[in-house]
Design a protein around this motif. Structure first.
Motif, PDB file in Angstrom:
ATOM      1  N   LEU A   1      -6.057  -4.212  -5.967  1.00 44.81           N
ATOM      2  CA  LEU A   1      -4.706  -3.960  -5.817  1.00 44.81           C
ATOM      3  C   LEU A   1      -4.522  -2.353  -5.243  1.00 44.81           C
ATOM      4  CD1 LEU A   1      -2.697  -5.178  -8.886  1.00 44.81           C
ATOM      5  CD2 LEU A   1      -2.703  -6.167  -6.795  1.00 44.81           C
ATOM      6  N   PRO A   2      -3.579  -2.233  -4.299  1.00 40.87           N
ATOM      7  CA  PRO A   2      -3.392  -0.880  -3.838  1.00 40.87           C
ATOM      8  C   PRO A   2      -3.090   0.089  -4.902  1.00 40.87           C
ATOM      9  CG  PRO A   2      -2.141  -2.332  -2.498  1.00 40.87           C
ATOM     10  CD  PRO A   2      -2.637  -3.271  -3.789  1.00 40.87           C
ATOM     11  N   GLU A   3      -3.650   1.539  -4.909  1.00 40.97           N
ATOM     12  CA  GLU A   3      -3.486   2.247  -5.793  1.00 40.97           C
ATOM     13  C   GLU A   3      -1.693   2.584  -5.870  1.00 40.97           C
ATOM     14  OE1 GLU A   3      -6.185   5.616  -4.696  1.00 40.97           O
ATOM     15  OE2 GLU A   3      -6.487   4.066  -3.212  1.00 40.97           O
ATOM     16  N   ARG A   4      -0.921   2.377  -5.118  1.00 43.87           N
ATOM     17  CA  ARG A   4       0.371   2.653  -5.617  1.00 43.87           C
ATOM     18  C   ARG A   4       1.077   1.357  -6.041  1.00 43.87           C
ATOM     19  NH1 ARG A   4       2.756   6.079  -0.526  1.00 43.87           N
ATOM     20  NH2 ARG A   4       1.300   7.575  -0.363  1.00 43.87           N
ATOM     21  N   SER A   5       0.521   0.280  -6.022  1.00 43.69           N
ATOM     22  CA  SER A   5       0.854  -0.923  -6.673  1.00 43.69           C
ATOM     23  C   SER A   5       1.633  -0.624  -7.708  1.00 43.69           C
ATOM     24  CB  SER A   5      -0.100  -1.911  -6.521  1.00 43.69           C
ATOM     25  OG  SER A   5       0.458  -2.906  -7.276  1.00 43.69           O
ATOM     26  N   GLN A   6       2.903  -1.097  -7.939  1.00 42.62           N
ATOM     27  CA  GLN A   6       3.718  -0.856  -9.020  1.00 42.62           C
ATOM     28  C   GLN A   6       4.208  -2.228  -9.659  1.00 42.62           C
ATOM     29  OE1 GLN A   6       6.345   2.185  -7.195  1.00 42.62           O
ATOM     30  NE2 GLN A   6       7.830   0.656  -7.446  1.00 42.62           N
TER      31      GLN A   6
ATOM     32  N   LYS B   1       0.906  -1.079   0.165  1.00 39.23           N
ATOM     33  CA  LYS B   1       0.019  -0.200   0.027  1.00 39.23           C
ATOM     34  C   LYS B   1       0.816   1.259  -0.147  1.00 39.23           C
ATOM     35  CE  LYS B   1      -4.623  -0.580   1.795  1.00 39.23           C
ATOM     36  NZ  LYS B   1      -5.386  -0.160   3.130  1.00 39.23           N
ATOM     37  N   THR B   2       1.841   1.243   0.634  1.00 42.50           N
ATOM     38  CA  THR B   2       2.845   2.434   0.845  1.00 42.50           C
ATOM     39  C   THR B   2       3.861   2.474  -0.281  1.00 42.50           C
ATOM     40  OG1 THR B   2       2.428   2.668   2.963  1.00 42.50           O
ATOM     41  CG2 THR B   2       4.356   3.517   2.422  1.00 42.50           C
ATOM     42  N   CYS B   3       4.688   1.399  -0.500  1.00 45.77           N
ATOM     43  CA  CYS B   3       5.910   1.428  -1.148  1.00 45.77           C
ATOM     44  C   CYS B   3       5.388   0.608  -2.795  1.00 45.77           C
ATOM     45  CB  CYS B   3       6.929   0.601  -0.661  1.00 45.77           C
ATOM     46  SG  CYS B   3       6.923   0.417   1.103  1.00 45.77           S
ATOM     47  N   GLY B   4       4.268   0.133  -2.944  1.00 45.97           N
ATOM     48  CA  GLY B   4       4.159  -0.292  -4.103  1.00 45.97           C
ATOM     49  C   GLY B   4       4.473  -1.653  -4.497  1.00 45.97           C
ATOM     50  N   VAL B   5       5.563  -2.097  -3.612  1.00 45.79           N
ATOM     51  CA  VAL B   5       6.189  -3.299  -3.809  1.00 45.79           C
ATOM     52  C   VAL B   5       5.968  -4.151  -2.568  1.00 45.79           C
ATOM     53  CG1 VAL B   5       8.114  -4.568  -4.676  1.00 45.79           C
ATOM     54  CG2 VAL B   5       7.582  -2.106  -5.270  1.00 45.79           C
ATOM     55  N   ARG B   6       5.897  -5.318  -2.779  1.00 46.33           N
ATOM     56  CA  ARG B   6       5.891  -6.355  -1.505  1.00 46.33           C
ATOM     57  C   ARG B   6       7.124  -6.739  -1.008  1.00 46.33           C
ATOM     58  NH1 ARG B   6       0.535  -8.069  -1.868  1.00 46.33           N
ATOM     59  NH2 ARG B   6       0.844  -9.923  -0.364  1.00 46.33           N
ATOM     60  N   LEU B   7       8.240  -7.046  -1.755  1.00 41.77           N
ATOM     61  CA  LEU B   7       9.406  -7.706  -1.307  1.00 41.77           C
ATOM     62  C   LEU B   7      10.518  -6.792  -1.430  1.00 41.77           C
ATOM     63  CD1 LEU B   7      10.212 -10.322  -0.061  1.00 41.77           C
ATOM     64  CD2 LEU B   7      11.167 -10.940  -2.498  1.00 41.77           C
ATOM     65  N   THR B   8      11.005  -6.250  -2.379  1.00 41.84           N
ATOM     66  CA  THR B   8      12.101  -5.426  -2.651  1.00 41.84           C
ATOM     67  C   THR B   8      11.818  -4.079  -2.776  1.00 41.84           C
ATOM     68  OG1 THR B   8      12.150  -5.945  -5.128  1.00 41.84           O
ATOM     69  CG2 THR B   8      13.856  -7.004  -3.599  1.00 41.84           C
TER      70      THR B   8
ATOM     71  N   MET C   1       3.703   4.383 -12.820  1.00 47.04           N
ATOM     72  CA  MET C   1       3.854   2.702 -12.440  1.00 47.04           C
ATOM     73  C   MET C   1       2.613   2.446 -12.835  1.00 47.04           C
ATOM     74  SD  MET C   1       6.455   1.325 -11.639  1.00 47.04           S
ATOM     75  CE  MET C   1       8.149   1.473 -11.760  1.00 47.04           C
ATOM     76  N   THR C   2       2.365   1.303 -13.526  1.00 38.79           N
ATOM     77  CA  THR C   2       0.889   0.791 -13.660  1.00 38.79           C
ATOM     78  C   THR C   2       1.126  -0.440 -12.595  1.00 38.79           C
ATOM     79  OG1 THR C   2       1.411  -0.699 -15.230  1.00 38.79           O
ATOM     80  CG2 THR C   2       0.779   1.652 -15.588  1.00 38.79           C
ATOM     81  N   SER C   3      -0.169  -1.199 -12.204  1.00 39.28           N
ATOM     82  CA  SER C   3      -0.327  -2.105 -11.638  1.00 39.28           C
ATOM     83  C   SER C   3      -0.501  -3.391 -12.188  1.00 39.28           C
ATOM     84  CB  SER C   3      -1.363  -1.886 -10.242  1.00 39.28           C
ATOM     85  OG  SER C   3      -2.446  -1.520 -10.776  1.00 39.28           O
ATOM     86  N   GLU C   4      -0.416  -3.213 -13.466  1.00 39.63           N
ATOM     87  CA  GLU C   4      -0.604  -4.440 -14.479  1.00 39.63           C
ATOM     88  C   GLU C   4       0.497  -5.525 -14.188  1.00 39.63           C
ATOM     89  OE1 GLU C   4      -0.080  -4.620 -19.221  1.00 39.63           O
ATOM     90  OE2 GLU C   4      -1.101  -2.801 -18.525  1.00 39.63           O
ATOM     91  N   PHE C   5       0.167  -6.508 -13.322  1.00 41.50           N
ATOM     92  CA  PHE C   5       1.003  -7.281 -12.854  1.00 41.50           C
ATOM     93  C   PHE C   5       1.209  -8.602 -13.808  1.00 41.50           C
ATOM     94  CE2 PHE C   5      -2.754  -8.361 -10.761  1.00 41.50           C
ATOM     95  CZ  PHE C   5      -2.664  -9.728 -10.843  1.00 41.50           C
ATOM     96  N   GLU C   6       0.468  -8.738 -14.532  1.00 41.31           N
ATOM     97  CA  GLU C   6       0.288 -10.114 -15.249  1.00 41.31           C
ATOM     98  C   GLU C   6       1.451  -9.900 -16.442  1.00 41.31           C
ATOM     99  OE1 GLU C   6      -3.621 -10.527 -15.735  1.00 41.31           O
ATOM    100  OE2 GLU C   6      -3.991 -11.967 -14.353  1.00 41.31           O
ATOM    101  N   THR C   7       2.629  -9.868 -16.205  1.00 48.23           N
ATOM    102  CA  THR C   7       3.611  -9.633 -17.296  1.00 48.23           C
ATOM    103  C   THR C   7       4.180 -10.800 -17.788  1.00 48.23           C
ATOM    104  OG1 THR C   7       4.943  -9.311 -15.666  1.00 48.23           O
ATOM    105  CG2 THR C   7       3.874  -7.330 -16.777  1.00 48.23           C
TER     106      THR C   7
END
Lengths: 376, 365, 195
Positions: free
Chosen positions: C45-50, A153-160, C123-129
């Protein structure tokens, strides 16, 4: 019950039996190769071979600007990505003389402690699995998922995450951050008791770990062990306490220390560390200023002045230190990383001597090795 | 027709009579009967293993807050079928430096011993494939042939981990067999027979787990522990020890050869649970309480075969429950536990049982 | 006597662990599994999810915001962006000829988005890459521009520093600071949190 003395006598004409543990082995957690000398089930000696995921990160640092190196520090010990980022940020801040806003400092603490918890959650699950219980693995991951959700939610990424940066953090936290973290702390505290119920209270776990693989404090110090591995032996050394950084001096917490130095002590120390981390997070949430900048203004390419800079943080596995040599350019002249896993691993051959194969797995698990951290 | 479900002994008798008439000789009738039994048993084994594997996955899933297989078929019921097809279709490898003959023989040995054990299990009145006056002893004997297969497989794989696993397994099964046998033997004096059907019939008034005062319960506990160890199940799965030995004795096996080990493991679980159910919980005998005739008649409504499988299912669940809760013991702790605690305990249990029997100290005698 | 206490305590520990697992077994409501491909439509997905980068289009003009300044190229630690530019004869401004994104090298660190001053990258959250081959991961991001059609034949030949004036290819040598124009500019922390 059943202590095998470390000096189990083996007849000199005993035919040596070597097995390769790894690089493909379920309990080496990554690509560690151990050459194990056995007499029946008893381990006579272990030689670790490392370097399977060596990426030359120290050398890569010399060709990357300060900003660009951040994502790579996340990939050292990927389970304490925030702490590694912090170490690099701290070195850069020391070098360039950057002041970090107070709010950012608190966010850093919260993030670091959350990732310490998530790292220990994963360790707890994997520890269970190494000892043959599969269920803890899923429970550990179930709770870790909540931390990861907060990170995402905050960083946009889950691991790195690559969230902590020179001069603060990359952006302000998510609007739900405080609520989420408080919810998590309330959720997770009883879960540690559940962990106790499932594994700690289990007599098989106790028999498997108590007295097994004693790493006495003197040996531990000589090998440079840090973190829970060292503290389990009774050495009260925690970078957060002994060489405070950030706003840790404002936090009221106890260093988790045990005295026995065996696998059980390492286990207990890690569980206690999770509780202390929750305590720190709660304090930080109470103290954090509600508003304010989270990032100091920094040039896009920070020039690293001439000189030597050292920063150290308490990562989930121990002391992560970073030594930076600058020569006035934007690229560092030399970066040396001191990873906790490497020193801890070097104490492994000493510790497992005379124990069984099953104990080798236990000891390795309680040392909590992460290979990218060791190989770099 | 309906009575056949309840009186399977009558069904078997009628069948035998009819076969004898049709073929003209008792011997030919026996041959046909055995052939039918073998065919049914083979189908049963395949089905049983699939169902048990499916149940195991579902149990594991729900204990871990997961749902288990969900994709193949409704709620994943066809998952094990798909897996079986995969295992059959795979190439069966034999490692280059392995002792090919023994390597290929080993899974057969393990499977055959489990399969043979099934023919002694009393599923329902009269429904035992081989009625034998020393069935209990015989089943214990045959079950231990399986360890030969494990030892041979581990040795012939020419893999150091496999050898370690095989040695562990050999030591473990041979040790725990003693406790398992002694625990069962402690109950034998009460009913004075080794024939499974008669064991079941002797429990008409009550199950031995509580009819034999204390001894029954203790024997059941010892047998549960020892039989879990015999099946190489967690917390005694040191022979596989996937986090230590990367699979132990079956590291080098693939395809059908691996499937046989796998199948044998699940059949073994069924067998030990069936023995336990028969000896301690009355087998197919419905639950009866003396004096409460109405209740007893309600219980009698369920056919004996349902009672049998219900009891076995509960016991199988316990074994699965162990697996998804406990970590595994170390090899020396395992031996310690057997020789220093479990074995003396079962000897004491046997002695107590002998005293109880000779003093007539048991319920409903 | 000790042994009895120990046995009882051990038994208690074992049973309490079994109680825990049975507790979860008996309460299917506690199941946390998400059936992923099935719940794709409801997945939040969270809005910031990249997950990957994308170019931003100006809603009014329908043009990409990118002016091919090359800041993102310089910010990238992994050379994931290749950029060629040309001067638009209409507006007399630079526009990207081809904005090539090498997703196979990308760390998804977000430094390029941070470096961009023109609100042209996100950054988009389109994760199926997932893709079948690394080549499929190379993508031209300004694909809506008529000149940047899906011709990838010349991609990948510019990984070495290029003397071509029209390329803002990243320089990997140590004297990079000499041709980084944006050295003195400062970065403001971007506020992406929803208002």
């Amino acid at each position: 019950m059943s202590n095998i003395p470390a000096d189990t006598s083996i007849e000199p004409d005993f035919e040596d039996y070597y097995v390769n543990m790894g690089p493909q082995h379920p309990s080496t957690h990554g690509v560690l190769r151990l050459i194990v000398k056995l007499a029946g089930e008893t381990v006579l000696g272990v030689t670790p071979h490392i370097g399977f995921v060596h990426r030359g990160i120290e050398k890569m640092a010399e060709a990357l600007t300060a900003q660009q190196f951040f994502p790579l520090t996340s990939r050292l010990d990927y389970l304490s990505a925030h702490m590694n980022n912090w170490a690099w940020a701290m070195a850069i801040e020391k070098a360039a003389g950057i002041e970090v806003p107070e709010r950012a400092e608190y966010i850093r603490i919260i993030m670091s402690e959350l990732s310490r918890i998530s790292s220990h959650q994963l360790w707890w699950g994997v520890f269970g699995m190494d000892l043959g219980a599969f269920t803890p693995f899923l429970y550990g991951f179930r709770d870790r998922e909540r931390v990861n959700d907060i990170f995402e939610k905050t960083c946009g990424v889950r691991l790195t995450m690559n969230y902590i940066c020179a001069g603060g953090v990359r952006e302000d936290v998510d609007r739900d951050f405080e609520k989420d973290v408080r919810e998590f702390t309330d959720y997770f505290e009883p879960m540690i008791d559940e962990y106790d119920r499932l594994l700690s209270g289990n007599i098989i776990i106790q028999e498997r770990t108590k007295g097994v693989g004693v790493l006495d404090p003197e040996t531990a110090k000589q090998y440079g062990c840090t973190g829970p591995t060292l503290r389990a032996g009774g050495v009260d050394y925690d970078v957060r306490k002994n060489r405070p950084y950030g706003l840790y001096p404002r936090m009221d917490f106890k260093t988790a220390v045990a005295t026995e130095g065996d696998s059980w002590a390492r286990y207990v120390v890690r569980l206690e560390e999770m509780r202390q981390s929750l305590k720190i997070i709660r304090q930080a949430l109470d103290q954090i200023p509600a508003e304010g900048p989270v990032r100091a203004k920094t040039p896009m390419n920070i020039k690293i002045p001439d000189g030597h800079y050292l920063s150290r943080v308490e990562a989930a596995r121990g002391e992560f230190a970073l030594y930076l040599v600058g020569n006035g350019k934007i690229l560092p002249q030399r970066v040396k990383l001191r990873s906790p896993g490497f020193s801890n691993l070097s104490a492994l051959p000493e510790t497992v001597k005379g124990w069984r194969i099953a104990d080798l797995v236990t000891i390795m698990s309680t040392f909590d090795l992460v290979m990218p951290d060791i190989d770099r | 027709m309906e009575s056949y479900i309840y009186r399977t002994d009558k069904l078997i008798l009628d069948l035998t009579e009819w076969l004898t008439e049709a073929t003209g000789s008792a011997f030919a009738a026996e041959v046909v009967k055995m052939s039918i039994a073998a065919a049914v048993l083979s189908a049963f084994v395949g089905l049983l293993a699939m169902i048990l594997i499916y149940i195991e996955r579902k149990v594991a899933g729900h204990m871990q807050q997961r749902v288990g297989p969900m994709r193949v078929g409704p709620h994943g019921i066809l998952q094990t079928v798909a897996d079986s097809i995969k295992l059959v279709a795979k190439e069966g490898l034999t490692p280059k430096n392995a002792d090919a003959f023994i390597f290929n023989l080993a899974p057969l040995l393990v499977f055959a011993s489990s399969f043979a054990c099934l023919s002694f299990i009393p599923f329902s009145p009269g429904m035992t494939i081989v009625s034998f006056n020393v069935g209990l002893l015989f089943i214990l004997g045959i079950a231990s042939v399986g360890v030969l297969g494990i030892l041979a497989g581990g040795w012939a794989s020419n893999n150091k981990w496999s050898v370690l696993g095989a040695m562990r397994s050999g030591a473990q099964i041979i040790s725990y067999e003693l406790s398992a046998t002694l625990a069962l033997l402690a109950i034998v004096p009460f009913f004075g027979t080794l024939d499974f059907q008669e064991i079941v019939l002797s429990q008409q008034k009550g199950w031995w787990i509580w009819r034999a005062p204390g001894v029954g319960l203790l024997g059941f506990l010892i047998y549960t522990i020892a039989s879990t160890a015999e099946c190489n199940r967690t917390p005694f799965d040191i022979a596989e020890g996937e986090s230590e030995l990367t699979g132990g004795f079956h590291t080098e096996y693939s395809a059908m050869k691996f499937a046989m080990f796998f199948l044998a493991e699940f059949i073994n679980i069924f067998i030990v649970s069936a023995i336990s159910a028969t000896v301690f919980f009355g087998g197919w005998m419905p639950f009866h309480i003396e004096g409460l005739d109405t209740l007893n008649r309600v219980f009698d409504l369920l056919p004996p075969i349902v009672w049998f499988f219900g009891k076995v299912a509960c016991l199988v669940f316990v074994v699965m429950w162990f697996r998804w809760t406990f970590p595994r013991l170390r090899v020396d702790q395992l031996m310690h536990f057997e020789w220093k605690y479990l074995m003396p305990l079962s000897l004491i249990n046997l002695a107590l049982a002998a005293i109880a029997v000779s003093a007539g100290l048991y319920f409903f005698n | 006597m000790n042994i009895f206490v120990k046995t009882l305590r051990g038994l208690k520990g074992l049973l309490s662990g079994m109680g825990l697992t049975f507790g979860y077994f008996a309460r299917p409501s506690k199941v946390i599994t998400q059936q992923y491909p099935e719940n794709r439509n409801t997945l939040k997905l969270p809005e910031r999810s990249q997950a990957r980068i994308d170019l931003i289009k100006n809603a009014e003009t329908g043009r990409y915001n990118c002016i091919a300044c090359g800041l993102c190229v310089k910010a990238c630690p992994n050379n994931s962006i290749e950029l060629t530019k040309f001067k638009d004869p209409e507006t007399k401004k630079f526009r990207p000829e081809k904005f090539v994104y090498h997703f196979e090298r990308c760390l998804v660190c977000g430094l390029c988005v941070e470096a961009c001053k023109f609100d042209a990258l996100r950054m988009t959250s389109e994760f199926e890459t997932a893709a079948w081959s690394p080549d499929d991961l190379v993508e031209i991001l300004n694909k809506d521009d008529p000149w940047a059609h899906d011709d990838k034949s010349d991609i990948g030949q510019q990984t070495a520093p290029d003397k071509n004036e029209q390329t803002a290819s990243p320089a990997r040598d140590t004297d990079r600071q000499e041709h980084t124009g944006a050295e003195e500019k400062t970065i403001q922390p971007k506020d992406r949190s929803p208002k």
